[in-house]
Design a protein around this motif. Structure first.
Motif, PDB file in Angstrom:
ATOM      1  N   PHE A  62       0.871  -1.067   0.124  1.00  0.00           N
ATOM      2  CA  PHE A  62      -0.157  -0.044  -0.220  1.00  0.00           C
ATOM      3  C   PHE A  62       0.739   1.019  -0.036  1.00  0.00           C
ATOM      4  CE2 PHE A  62      -3.684   2.654   0.848  1.00  0.00           C
ATOM      5  CZ  PHE A  62      -3.129   3.694   1.767  1.00  0.00           C
ATOM      6  N   THR A  63       0.732   2.055  -0.840  1.00  0.00           N
ATOM      7  CA  THR A  63       1.295   3.473  -0.583  1.00  0.00           C
ATOM      8  C   THR A  63       0.344   4.625  -0.869  1.00  0.00           C
ATOM      9  OG1 THR A  63       0.901   3.649  -3.222  1.00  0.00           O
ATOM     10  CG2 THR A  63       2.887   2.604  -2.424  1.00  0.00           C
ATOM     11  N   ASN A  64       1.071   5.872  -0.107  1.00  0.00           N
ATOM     12  CA  ASN A  64       0.246   6.817   0.084  1.00  0.00           C
ATOM     13  C   ASN A  64       1.130   8.033   0.077  1.00  0.00           C
ATOM     14  OD1 ASN A  64      -2.059   8.472   0.904  1.00  0.00           O
ATOM     15  ND2 ASN A  64      -1.318   8.605   3.097  1.00  0.00           N
ATOM     16  N   TYR A  65       0.751   9.181  -0.567  1.00  0.00           N
ATOM     17  CA  TYR A  65       1.622  10.143  -0.710  1.00  0.00           C
ATOM     18  C   TYR A  65       1.151  11.731  -0.276  1.00  0.00           C
ATOM     19  CZ  TYR A  65       3.872   7.169  -4.084  1.00  0.00           C
ATOM     20  OH  TYR A  65       4.493   6.108  -4.887  1.00  0.00           O
ATOM     21  N   ALA A  66       1.981  12.538   0.066  1.00  0.00           N
ATOM     22  CA  ALA A  66       1.376  14.040   0.341  1.00  0.00           C
ATOM     23  C   ALA A  66       0.938  14.609  -0.983  1.00  0.00           C
ATOM     24  CB  ALA A  66       2.483  14.582   0.974  1.00  0.00           C
ATOM     25  N   ASP A  67      -0.052  15.297  -0.660  1.00  0.00           N
ATOM     26  CA  ASP A  67      -0.661  15.939  -1.800  1.00  0.00           C
ATOM     27  C   ASP A  67       0.217  16.616  -2.591  1.00  0.00           C
ATOM     28  OD1 ASP A  67      -4.051  16.538  -0.292  1.00  0.00           O
ATOM     29  OD2 ASP A  67      -3.231  14.876  -1.287  1.00  0.00           O
ATOM     30  N   SER A  68       1.200  17.152  -2.071  1.00  0.00           N
ATOM     31  CA  SER A  68       2.296  18.179  -2.644  1.00  0.00           C
ATOM     32  C   SER A  68       3.138  17.371  -3.595  1.00  0.00           C
ATOM     33  CB  SER A  68       3.096  19.048  -1.580  1.00  0.00           C
ATOM     34  OG  SER A  68       3.843  18.062  -0.733  1.00  0.00           O
TER      35      SER A  68
END
Length: 115
Positions: free
Chosen positions: A56-62
């Motif tokens: 699972f991956t997640n990123y900052a919106d920026s």
């Protein structure tokens, strides 16, 4: 002895690309969620991206759409590919490992985006 050693930082022009690596040792890398954080001068450390043991991956919106986090459990290494870099991406980038209540940090690597 637990170690997280980042590498790959440097100076890059706006719009350019850079790849960071974090080599881990001294703990069971494959069961840890791995992440990248960054800290710009005068600012608090902020989350950039994470990749769990399950993928699972997640990123900052920026950074969404520009950065990609990946990991190689066979080599105990996590990567951060950074594309379309902006001056506001300038910061010290830190590698982070988390498993339940245990957290480890690397020493950081400087990324400077400037013309």
């Amino acid at each position: 002895q637990v170690q997280l050693v980042e590498s790959g930082g440097g100076l890059v022009q706006p719009g350019g690309s850079l790849g960071l690596s974090c080599a881990a040792s001294g703990f069971s890398f494959s069961i840890y969620a791995m992440a990248w954080y960054r800290q710009a001068p005068g600012k608090q450390r902020e989350f950039v991206a994470t990749r769990t043991k399950g993928g699972f991956t997640n990123y900052a919106d920026s950074v969404k759409g520009r950065f990609t986090i990946s990991r190689d459990n066979a080599k105990n290494t996590v990567f951060l590919q950074m594309n379309s870099l902006k001056p506001e991406d300038t910061a010290v980038y830190y590698c982070n490992a988390v498993f339940q209540s245990t957290r480890y940090w690397g020493q950081g690597t400087q990324v400077t985006v400037s013309s």
